[in-house]
Motif scaffolding. Structure first.
Motif, short mmCIF file in Angstrom:
data_model
loop_
_atom_site.label_atom_id
_atom_site.label_comp_id
_atom_site.label_asym_id
_atom_site.label_seq_id
_atom_site.Cartn_x
_atom_site.Cartn_y
_atom_site.Cartn_z
N LEU A 1 42.26 48.21 35.72
CA LEU A 1 43.17 47.06 35.89
C LEU A 1 42.88 46.04 34.80
O LEU A 1 43.74 45.30 34.35
N ARG A 2 41.59 46.00 34.41
CA ARG A 2 41.14 44.99 33.47
C ARG A 2 39.91 45.57 32.79
O ARG A 2 39.10 46.24 33.43
N ASN B 1 38.46 48.37 38.44
CA ASN B 1 39.33 49.51 38.74
C ASN B 1 39.95 49.40 40.13
O ASN B 1 39.31 48.90 41.06
N LEU B 2 41.18 49.91 40.23
CA LEU B 2 41.82 50.14 41.53
C LEU B 2 41.56 51.61 41.83
O LEU B 2 41.93 52.49 41.05
N MET C 1 45.79 38.54 41.88
CA MET C 1 46.49 39.82 41.93
C MET C 1 47.94 39.61 42.32
O MET C 1 48.28 38.62 42.98
N THR D 1 48.17 45.72 42.85
CA THR D 1 47.99 46.77 41.82
C THR D 1 48.00 46.21 40.40
O THR D 1 47.88 46.94 39.44
N LYS D 2 48.21 44.88 40.27
CA LYS D 2 48.31 44.31 38.93
C LYS D 2 47.59 42.97 38.86
O LYS D 2 47.67 42.18 39.80
N VAL D 3 46.88 42.73 37.75
CA VAL D 3 46.22 41.45 37.55
C VAL D 3 47.23 40.46 36.98
O VAL D 3 47.89 40.75 36.00
N TYR E 1 38.64 48.64 45.31
CA TYR E 1 38.42 48.17 43.93
C TYR E 1 36.94 48.30 43.60
O TYR E 1 36.09 48.15 44.49
#
Ligand code: HEC
Length: 496
Positions: free
Chosen positions: A279-280, A245-246, A321, A326-328, A232
């Motif tokens: 991701l955000r 970012n991932l 997470m 993979t998701k917030v 990340y």
């Protein structure tokens, strides 16, 4: 023979035990308490009067290592408070955001501890950014080996350095203020680079013979790997769209064509399957800095989240997470606007969290630095309620669209809340004829940007009218309004 061995080992044990006994375990003051997820976390003050600790790392020697931007590597014993300086680097070019930046540590099989450092260096007018490996011997860092030198700049030098679980060096570099670098796969700026510890290029890199592992970055300020090997990064946007970012090998993260999500008319044509969205993203910007992926069971309220510290928003955040990483799921502010700017974060093997303030850097928030700055703080389970109690709160984006609100969100980080700027860096807007003078020239500047002044073309006509009228009428500027019709006409004539 046996007897000698027993005697010797007893003497050794005596020494070791005596050493331990003498170690003066210190009680650090608990200066605040944070309530989150049903737990109480104490904030303990470990070290004071530091000068911009840029990176914190938990060492294989169970001590907290840190870099200071002006060119020092230090080590803190978090039990006794004892501090030692391992290296002073006079050749570091230290100015504004440049200096001694990222660091990570690695222990070789023979026990040798290696430190990987990144710093900027200037010879004549040429600025470079160096990745250098050192060895720890008798409490000093020695034997520097330059692993890589890349173009540096006055700004956008990144960087973070992390050694992966399998012993490779990941280096998050900045675009060196040449935006095109980020999309040029032959340039090493605006990239995640992947190297072996001797500086060679691993045979399994995604582009054979190249250190480039992922690209399309502007200026990354945080880098972390979790125990599953997921990577990340946090990144500063221009005037909007800070990112989390991932990271994936060969991933293209869009800069400069796409900032944050590909959501504007200008960005949409660039949206292709090979460009990865964050991701955000944060607008208004928060200036995200250090990140760690917290997995320990020591502080259950923080488990499975990315902990993020921020400069502009002066906050410590918990980004929960999902299981896959993979998701917030949610974002909470654990504490903000108390300790000032926060730049770096680390976690010990036991799951204690360490953060450092950055209030002596080039762009302090109003009211900072305070006399104790910069501070290194520890966050652990609280024994008692002490100091102020901060309750974590969801991170909500304020939506005040009046001129004052827009100014605080988009302009105050540089020009300061009272418009006075930072000497020789950000011009004061108080009684400034560029603000009070000809409207078209002002629009031209704010819509197109200039050097370090970002473009604000992404703001709507109404928002621009509000913020520009605000600066023209605040701080004794006493000039006329700029209307949204004026902006619409300007954009129409100049095809914006
Ligand atoms: C990232 C920092 C940054 C932000 C954010 C920023 N500015 Fe600036 N601004 C600058 C810099 C640097 C300059 C000087 C540019 C130059 O001449 O090289 C500048 C110049 C200006 C000037 C001209 C003043 C002069 O004397 O040159 C105005 C007016 C201005 N900015 C308004 C704004 C407004 C309005 C906003 C918010 C919508 C804003 N700025 C946001 C950095 C910033």
């Amino acid at each position: 023979m046996m007897r000698i061995f027993v005697t010797v080992s007893c003497i050794l044990c005596l020494f070791a035990c005596a050493g331990k006994y003498e170690e003066d375990v210190k009680e650090f003051p608990q200066i605040a308490t944070i309530e989150t997820g049903g737990s109480l976390l104490g904030v303990f003050e470990l070290a004071l009067n530091r000068n911009v600790p840029w990176e914190l790392c938990w060492g294989p020697d169970d001590k907290l290592w840190f870099t200071e931007q002006e060119g020092r590597v230090c080590r803190l014993n978090t039990k006794t408070g004892e501090l030692d300086t391992l290296l002073v680097l006079p050749e570091v070019w230290f100015k504004r955001t440049a200096g001694l930046l990222g660091m990570d540590l690695y222990q070789e099989k023979d026990g040798t501890i290696q430190a990987f450092l990144n710093y900027t260096y200037k010879q004549d007018s040429l600025i470079t950014s160096r990745l250098v490996r050192y060895e720890l011997k008798e409490d000093k860092l020695i034997n520097p080996t330059i692993l890589l030198e890349i173009p540096g700049s006055n700004s956008h030098n990144g960087s973070r350095v992390k050694i992966s679980r399998n012993g490779l060096v990941y280096w998050a570099t900045g675009d060196a203020h040449v935006y095109e670098n980020a999309q040029d796969s032959t340039s090493v700026n605006g990239k995640i680079l992947r190297l072996s510890r001797d500086g060679s290029i691993p045979a399994d890199n995604p582009i054979p013979g190249s250190p480039v592992w992922a690209w399309g970055f502007r200026n990354m300020q945080g880098l972390a790997e979790n125990s599953k090997g997921q990577w990340y990064s946090s990144e500063h946007g221009e005037a909007s769209d800070d990112e989390l970012n991932l990271l994936k090998p060969l991933g293209n993260y869009g800069w400069p064509q796409i900032e944050g999500f590909a959501d504007t008319e200008k960005e949409k044509p660039h949206k292709r399957s090979d460009k990865i969205e964050p991701l955000r993203a944060w607008t208004p910007t928060i200036a995200p800095a250090g990140i760690v992926y917290y997995e320990s069971s020591r502080l259950p309220a923080l488990q499975n989240s990315i902990l993020l510290v921020t400069l502009k928003a002066q906050s410590l955040r918990k980004i929960k997470m999902d299981r896959s990483g993979t998701k917030v799921l949610s974002e909470e502010i654990l504490v903000d606007s108390v300790f000032g700017r926060l730049r770096s974060i680390a976690v010990s093997d036991k799951g204690e969290v360490f953060i450092a303030t950055s209030n002596r850097d080039w762009n302090p928030a109003p009211g900072f630095p305070k006399s104790a700055d910069d501070r290194i703080l520890q966050i652990s389970l609280a024994k008692d309620l002490k100091g102020n109690l901060w309750k974590s709160k969801p991170a909500l984006v304020h939506q005040t669209n009046d001129g004052a609100g827009l100014y605080q969100r988009y302009c105050a980080s540089c020009h300061k809340p009272d418009g006075t700027g930072v000497k020789d860096i950000f011009p004061s807007l108080v009684k400034n004829d560029k603000v009070t003078g000809e409207k078209t020239a002002l629009l031209q500047l704010v819509l197109n940007g200039k050097e370090q002044m970002p473009s604000f073309a992404f703001l709507s006509d109404d928002e621009l009218a509000a913020v520009l009228s605000y600066i023209r009428q605040s701080w004794s500027n006493e000039s006329s309004d700029i209307t949204s019709t004026h902006i619409r006409n300007y954009r129409h004539t100049n095809d914006q």
